[in-house]
Write a protein that holds these residues in place. Structure first.
Motif, PDB file in Angstrom:
ATOM      1  N   LYS A  10       0.885  -1.332   0.072  1.00  0.00           N
ATOM      2  CA  LYS A  10       0.062   0.050   0.019  1.00  0.00           C
ATOM      3  C   LYS A  10       0.849   1.397   0.070  1.00  0.00           C
ATOM      4  O   LYS A  10       0.363   2.219  -0.675  1.00  0.00           O
TER       5      LYS A  10
ATOM      6  N   TYR B 139      -6.583  -2.683  -5.619  1.00  0.00           N
ATOM      7  CA  TYR B 139      -5.746  -2.829  -4.197  1.00  0.00           C
ATOM      8  C   TYR B 139      -6.132  -3.683  -3.218  1.00  0.00           C
ATOM      9  O   TYR B 139      -5.498  -4.587  -2.675  1.00  0.00           O
TER      10      TYR B 139
ATOM     11  N   ASN C   4      -4.292  -7.072  -1.762  1.00  0.00           N
ATOM     12  CA  ASN C   4      -4.073  -7.301  -0.543  1.00  0.00           C
ATOM     13  C   ASN C   4      -4.873  -8.838   0.046  1.00  0.00           C
ATOM     14  O   ASN C   4      -4.338  -9.468   0.741  1.00  0.00           O
TER      15      ASN C   4
END
Length: 295
Positions: free
Chosen positions: A210, A250, A254
């Motif tokens: 991130k 994202y 993750n």
């Protein structure tokens, strides 16, 4: 009925919790409805702003995929360097020699206390002033440098805490059978601590992934976040749709990383619970017959 950790709720507490839960759910639904109506009034939910992501490959091939490649490259480089470096620093902090332990502790605490963005900016200035790295590659080098310095320090503390969390009998047993401290660390302590440390290590790897976005926001690093800015401008200030797609990517990255880590942790725990070779029924019957024959 009571538990060791808490007392069982009575009828009044149960009713109160039900009321609080209902109020919370109503508040969440109202907030979501307000967000939806606001976006709809501003025209952000119109199909014209979203159709390019579903009907054309141009935004994916021109903006998203190159940005994703740069994000994964920076994150992978930082992980590959920070993981072993953090392990070495964490083990060094446990050294019996003060000339090793004290300098390493100072380095770890120093870089752990500095925001990662400051380290990236410092790295960019350092590469521009004292190296021959091209201006095109400087943002990548600066992002990786900042991520490595900060996260290696955090990982060092994770490793140190994981090793210290093991029962003292593990180290004492290793010493009792004649292992040196280095052998004990490599063969006994570190393999056992890996399972304990794995959730925290994975959380830090997610942070690395991130934090690459800081390079895109400040250092002009052409990552996934930077591609959203360029893409939204190209398609007519299409900010909400562009950043929503990037956010979903994202989340997917993750989630994939944490899912793999959960699978790996379960596998390691199952391997440690194994007691060695498994006897089949025929083996047991043969052993019993041999015992009876001797009697």
């Amino acid at each position: 009925m009571s538990s060791v950790l808490y007392d069982a709720q009575g009828p009044r507490a149960k009713r109160r919790n039900i009321v609080f839960t209902a109020v919370f759910l109503v508040a969440i639904v109202a907030l979501l409805w307000w967000v939806y109506t606001t976006l709809d009034e501003k025209g952000q939910l119109d199909w014209d702003k979203w159709k390019m992501f579903f009907t054309s490959g141009e935004p994916w091939s021109t903006y998203i995929w190159p940005g994703l490649q740069n994000t994964l490259k920076a994150a992978a480089l930082a992980m590959v360097i920070a993981l072993p470096l953090g392990a070495v620093l964490g083990i060094a902090r446990l050294s019996d020699h003060a000339w090793v332990r004290v300098p390493v502790s100072i380095v770890v605490e120093f870089f752990r206390s500095i925001p990662v963005l400051v380290l990236m900016i410092f790295g960019l200035a350092l590469f521009a002033e004292y190296t021959n790295v091209s201006s095109e590659n400087r943002p990548l080098f600066a992002v990786v440098t900042g991520l490595v310095l900060y996260n290696a320090s955090v990982l060092a503390e994770i490793v140190r805490a994981g090793i210290l969390a093991l029962p003292k009998g593990q180290a004492e047993g290793a010493m009792a059978i004649g292992l040196r401290k280095g052998q004990s660390m490599r063969l006994i302590l570190l393999p056992q601590a890996v399972t304990t440390m794995l959730p925290a290590i994975v959380s830090q790897l997610v942070v690395i992934l991130k934090d690459t976005a800081l390079g895109g926001a400040v250092l002009t690093f052409p990552d996934l976040l930077a591609s959203a800015n360029t893409m939204s401008g190209y398609y007519g200030a299409n900010v909400i749709a562009s950043f929503t797609v990037i956010a979903v990517i994202y989340i997917a990255l993750n989630f994939t990383l944490t899912t793999f880590a959960s699978w790996l942790e379960r596998r390691l725990r199952r391997a440690k619970k194994s007691t060695g070779a498994v006897l089949h029924a025929d083996d047991v019957e043969t052993a019993d017959a041999g015992t009876v024959g001797k009697i």
